[in-house]
Design a protein around this motif. Structure first.
Motif, PDB file in Angstrom:
ATOM      1  N   GLN A 220      59.363 -13.627  75.509  1.00 49.56           N
ATOM      2  CA  GLN A 220      58.011 -13.734  74.982  1.00 49.56           C
ATOM      3  C   GLN A 220      57.662 -12.504  74.160  1.00 49.56           C
ATOM      4  O   GLN A 220      58.201 -11.419  74.358  1.00 49.56           O
ATOM      5  N   GLY A 224      52.245 -11.846  74.837  1.00 50.40           N
ATOM      6  CA  GLY A 224      52.322 -12.988  75.735  1.00 50.40           C
ATOM      7  C   GLY A 224      52.449 -14.315  75.037  1.00 50.40           C
ATOM      8  O   GLY A 224      52.413 -15.367  75.672  1.00 50.40           O
ATOM      9  N   THR A 226      53.988 -17.583  73.371  1.00 47.81           N
ATOM     10  CA  THR A 226      55.145 -18.388  73.744  1.00 47.81           C
ATOM     11  C   THR A 226      55.847 -18.900  72.490  1.00 47.81           C
ATOM     12  O   THR A 226      55.365 -18.709  71.362  1.00 47.81           O
ATOM     13  N   ASP A 229      53.877 -20.871  70.040  1.00 51.12           N
ATOM     14  CA  ASP A 229      52.915 -20.187  69.176  1.00 51.12           C
ATOM     15  C   ASP A 229      53.567 -19.611  67.917  1.00 51.12           C
ATOM     16  O   ASP A 229      52.879 -19.173  67.003  1.00 51.12           O
TER      17      ASP A 229
END
Length: 243
Positions: A220, A224, A226, A229
């Protein structure tokens, strides 16, 4: 997953071992994701081309047995072959140098026809009357039957240097891996199987090698985010920024 198989066309246990391995592979759930590569191993690499002879006297001399004992050994091999659905001539076969066959197998490998050719070579050597030794046209016929171009096969046979380095490289690699005989199966360079083991042994080896394959762990971003995204393209197209 890749399975590399070191064999020699003159090896009867390689003939039997291939049939047993093929049965395990055919039933393997991930068969379509397994690449099989046939590697070269000459049982008698110093044998001169043209030096051929009958199998039974050779076995008797090599192993210090009578011809009757050699015949019994061949009959045992014939029974093992028959159990796998293979034809096997226990008498009347000859033997000789296999270097040219290995060179042709490397040509076949470049065209995705290795498995077809090695199967035909085995059958020709162990089940058919016409010899595969010192008969270039016979080898060309088998190459064509495997899906290769006759001219390309003849060109390889006419040039003793063609694929010679590839054959020798396979043999050096076998020694480095500790193979002193064939058949020798290497799965993903992590697991080795020596000899013409029962089909269930090959089944376990395939399952074990498949389960031991490394799995990727997604990393990641620092914030944060993922994988969903991040910008990426897939079969349905590419992500559009801001959407």
């Amino acid at each position: 997953m890749r399975v590399e198989i070191w064999t020699d066309i003159a090896c009867p246990w390689c003939y039997v071992g291939k049939a047993r391995f093929d049965k395990a592979l055919d039933a393997f759930p991930h068969r379509d994701r397994v690449e099989v590569v046939h590697r070269s191993f000459e049982l008698d690499p110093h044998r001169a081309k043209g030096d051929t002879g009958a199998v039974l006297p050779m076995l008797a001399k090599k192993y210090g047995m009578s011809e009757a004992q050699a015949r019994a050994a061949e009959e045992n091999l014939g029974a093992n072959a028959a159990a796998e659905g293979l034809e096997y001539r226990t008498e009347g076969r000859d033997h000789g140098n296999t270097f040219d066959m290995h060179r042709l197998l490397h040509l076949a490998g470049e065209h995705g026809r290795q498995d077809e050719l090695i199967g035909l070579l085995y059958r020709a050597n162990f089940a058919e009357e016409r010899s595969v030794f010192d008969d270039d046209e016979r080898l060309v016929e088998l190459a064509v039957a495997a899906g290769l171009d006759a001219g390309a096969a003849r060109a390889v046979l006419a040039d003793p240097t063609a694929y010679a380095d590839a054959v020798r490289a396979d043999e050096r690699e076998a020694a480095e891996l500790g193979a002193s005989g064939v058949p020798f199966f290497v799965l993903d360079r992590a697991y080795g199987v020596s000899g013409a083991q029962p089909t269930e042994v090959f089944t376990r080896a395939l399952e074990q090698a498949w389960d031991a394959r490394p799995r990727l762990t997604p990393v990641q971003a620092a914030d944060g985010a993922t994988a969903d995204d991040a910008g990426a393209c897939g079969p349905d197209g590419c992500a559009v920024p801001g959407h």
